[in-house]
Design a protein around this motif. Structure first.
Motif, short mmCIF file in Angstrom:
data_model
loop_
_atom_site.label_atom_id
_atom_site.label_comp_id
_atom_site.label_asym_id
_atom_site.label_seq_id
_atom_site.Cartn_x
_atom_site.Cartn_y
_atom_site.Cartn_z
N ARG A 38 0.84 -1.21 0.00
CA ARG A 38 0.00 0.00 0.00
C ARG A 38 0.86 1.25 0.00
N SER A 77 2.54 8.66 -6.44
CA SER A 77 2.79 10.09 -6.16
C SER A 77 3.89 10.63 -7.07
N GLU A 112 11.64 12.19 -11.30
CA GLU A 112 10.40 11.72 -10.65
C GLU A 112 9.92 10.43 -11.33
N TYR A 114 -2.64 8.68 -4.15
CA TYR A 114 -1.33 9.29 -4.37
C TYR A 114 -1.34 10.58 -3.55
N ASP A 158 9.39 19.25 -2.26
CA ASP A 158 10.52 18.31 -2.21
C ASP A 158 11.20 18.41 -0.85
N TYR A 187 12.70 -1.22 0.01
CA TYR A 187 12.16 0.14 0.13
C TYR A 187 13.20 1.08 0.72
N MET A 200 0.08 19.25 4.77
CA MET A 200 -0.85 18.10 4.71
C MET A 200 -0.20 16.86 4.13
N LYS A 257 7.70 3.01 9.59
CA LYS A 257 7.83 4.45 9.85
C LYS A 257 8.75 4.59 11.06
N ASN A 291 3.49 11.14 11.92
CA ASN A 291 3.15 12.22 10.97
C ASN A 291 3.41 13.59 11.62
N1 3HC Z 1 -2.21 12.29 0.43
C1 3HC Z 1 -3.04 11.25 0.16
N2 3HC Z 1 -3.37 10.30 1.07
C2 3HC Z 1 -2.82 10.42 2.29
C3 3HC Z 1 -1.93 11.46 2.65
C4 3HC Z 1 -1.64 12.43 1.64
N3 3HC Z 1 -0.85 13.45 1.89
N4 3HC Z 1 -1.56 11.28 3.94
C5 3HC Z 1 -2.19 10.18 4.38
N5 3HC Z 1 -2.95 9.65 3.39
C6 3HC Z 1 -3.83 8.49 3.48
C7 3HC Z 1 -3.06 7.22 3.77
O1 3HC Z 1 -2.61 6.61 2.57
C8 3HC Z 1 -4.14 6.39 4.46
O2 3HC Z 1 -5.07 5.92 3.49
P1 3HC Z 1 -5.04 4.38 3.00
O3 3HC Z 1 -5.23 3.54 4.23
O4 3HC Z 1 -6.16 4.27 2.01
O5 3HC Z 1 -3.67 4.17 2.38
C9 3HC Z 1 -4.90 7.43 5.28
O6 3HC Z 1 -4.68 8.68 4.61
C10 3HC Z 1 -4.46 7.50 6.73
O7 3HC Z 1 -3.17 8.07 6.79
P2 3HC Z 1 -2.02 7.39 7.69
O8 3HC Z 1 -1.12 8.49 8.15
O9 3HC Z 1 -2.62 6.51 8.74
O10 3HC Z 1 -1.30 6.47 6.59
P3 3HC Z 1 0.26 6.13 6.48
O11 3HC Z 1 0.75 5.50 7.73
O12 3HC Z 1 0.44 5.40 5.20
O13 3HC Z 1 1.01 7.57 6.39
C11 3HC Z 1 2.24 8.79 4.70
C12 3HC Z 1 0.84 8.42 5.24
C13 3HC Z 1 2.94 9.67 5.73
C14 3HC Z 1 2.11 9.54 3.35
C15 3HC Z 1 3.02 7.49 4.51
O14 3HC Z 1 2.27 6.63 3.69
C16 3HC Z 1 4.38 7.68 3.87
O15 3HC Z 1 5.30 8.14 4.52
N6 3HC Z 1 4.50 7.25 2.59
C17 3HC Z 1 5.80 7.19 1.92
C18 3HC Z 1 6.26 8.54 1.44
C19 3HC Z 1 5.28 9.17 0.48
O16 3HC Z 1 4.46 8.53 -0.12
N7 3HC Z 1 5.36 10.48 0.37
C20 3HC Z 1 4.51 11.17 -0.57
C21 3HC Z 1 5.15 12.48 -0.92
S1 3HC Z 1 5.13 12.73 -2.64
C22 3HC Z 1 6.75 12.50 -3.10
O17 3HC Z 1 7.52 12.05 -2.30
C23 3HC Z 1 7.20 12.90 -4.47
C24 3HC Z 1 8.34 13.89 -4.37
O18 3HC Z 1 8.87 14.03 -5.63
C25 3HC Z 1 7.86 15.21 -3.85
#
Ligand code: 3HC
Length: 311
Positions: A35, A43, A74, A106, A128, A146, A195, A216, A220
């Motif tokens: 997931r 993303s 990206e 995403y 970023d 990962y 956010m 993690k 958060n």
């Molecule tokens: N956007 C969309 N959905 C989000 C979100 C956000 N900003 N933050 C949380 N959610 C969702 C989660 O996916 C979860 O939904 P799901 O059960 O359907 O997956 C729900 O909201 C509850 O959130 P939680 O905090 O409990 O979920 P996580 O433990 O997964 O934490 C996270 C969310 C901090 C984003 C974590 O998943 C994470 O660290 N992911 C890896 C890093 C990542 O994906 N970063 C995205 C940044 S984009 C990027 O890096 C691109 C770069 O080029 C900028």
């Protein structure tokens, strides 16, 4: 038998060792990692669109070359992460179909429009920058593929953040209208960047268990606070004002206090009702459909080769 396998898994986690693709893992651990990695990969791929919007309109060849390199990075991060998800048994086509059908998330941040070229700089600086805050700890995530992907990605994110900040510094030394563009972009991207770190810990269904499994390394809210503390001095150095009247240093906490985040907006955007969600998913669907002939040709070629070699 299961109890012994579970004990060994817990031991690997307790000893801060890496879980590898061949290791037995609880079903929930596998599901959580697929997931999280899949949504991270989505993303990166969707994240190409906001900035890609400015490649043909970059103000100079140098800015165009930098932006091309960043958007290309990206794409590479996305492909790298889909490969990490495949080590857990996920199917790349299935993940793409889920994204296109709106069945997998995403990052909310990519559902906002990029209205001026200053957005390219602010995305580098804030988006970023937030990604680095969120991903450096993930280099120590318990799932080996990962964590190793994060090490490579974080190096490139640092370039993304630097080029954005340098672009903004240049604009802030420019004309009044350039300074106004930077302030306007900062006003639009500040709160959505906070956010990115996810809902408050109290509303996060996954954080507790992801921390227990050392997926993690921080919650958060901890990472959001770290990002605010790091970014306020950068805004001061740039000469822009962050759009939060409640932002102030708290000497007792040794952190910045900041205003309330609009979680209703966050929920709306995550639910698919942000400013650009439909456009982003439609664009991704169109790219997938346009690329069908390449996938079919590659599959036909591979089948012909297998036939010939097998014959
Ligand atoms: N956007 C969309 N959905 C989000 C979100 C956000 N900003 N933050 C949380 N959610 C969702 C989660 O996916 C979860 O939904 P799901 O059960 O359907 O997956 C729900 O909201 C509850 O959130 P939680 O905090 O409990 O979920 P996580 O433990 O997964 O934490 C996270 C969310 C901090 C984003 C974590 O998943 C994470 O660290 N992911 C890896 C890093 C990542 O994906 N970063 C995205 C940044 S984009 C990027 O890096 C691109 C770069 O080029 C900028």
């Amino acid at each position: 038998e299961p109890a012994e396998l579970e004990r060994r898994f817990e031991e690997v986690i307790a000893r801060e060792e890496r879980v590898e693709p061949r290791d037995w893992v609880p079903d929930d651990y596998r599901a959580t990692m697929i997931r999280m990695i899949a949504q991270h990969a989505h993303s990166e791929i969707i994240g190409m669109q906001p900035e890609g919007n400015w490649i043909t309109r970059a103000p100079s060849l140098r800015r165009k070359a930098i932006l091309l390199a960043k958007v290309q990075d990206e794409a590479g991060h996305g492909l790298y992460l889909y490969s990490a998800a495949e080590t857990l048994g996920a199917d790349r086509d299935e993940l793409t179909r889920k994204l296109i059908e709106g069945r997998q998330k995403y990052s909310s941040i990519f559902n906002y429009p990029t209205l001026s070229f200053a957005d390219v700089g602010v995305i580098g600086w804030l988006v970023d920058g937030a990604a680095i805050c969120n991903q450096v700890p993930l280099c120590r995530s318990s799932y080996g593929p990962y964590a190793r992907a994060m090490i490579r990605i974080c190096k490139e994110e640092s370039f993304h953040q630097r080029q954005g900040y340098e672009l903004l510094m240049t604009m802030m030394r420019g004309s009044d209208s350039q300074r106004r563009m930077v302030q306007d972009a900062t006003d639009r991207w500040w709160w959505p960047s906070l956010m990115m770190f996810g809902p408050p810990d109290a509303d996060s269904p996954h954080t507790e268990r992801s921390m227990a499994w050392k997926i993690k390394r921080h919650t958060n809210d901890e990472l959001r606070q770290r990002f605010v503390d790091m970014t306020v001095p950068q805004a001061d150095a740039l000469g822009v004002t962050l759009p939060d009247p409640d932002l102030r240093w708290n000497a007792e906490r040794e952190h910045y206090d900041f205003g309330a985040i609009d979680w209703a907006e966050f929920k709306r955007v995550v639910a698919g009702n942000g400013p650009c969600n439909a456009e982003r998913v439609a664009h991704r669907r169109a790219a997938h459909d346009d690329g069908a002939w390449v996938r079919e040709a590659a599959a036909a070629h591979a089948a012909r080769r297998a036939e010939r070699d097998g014959a």
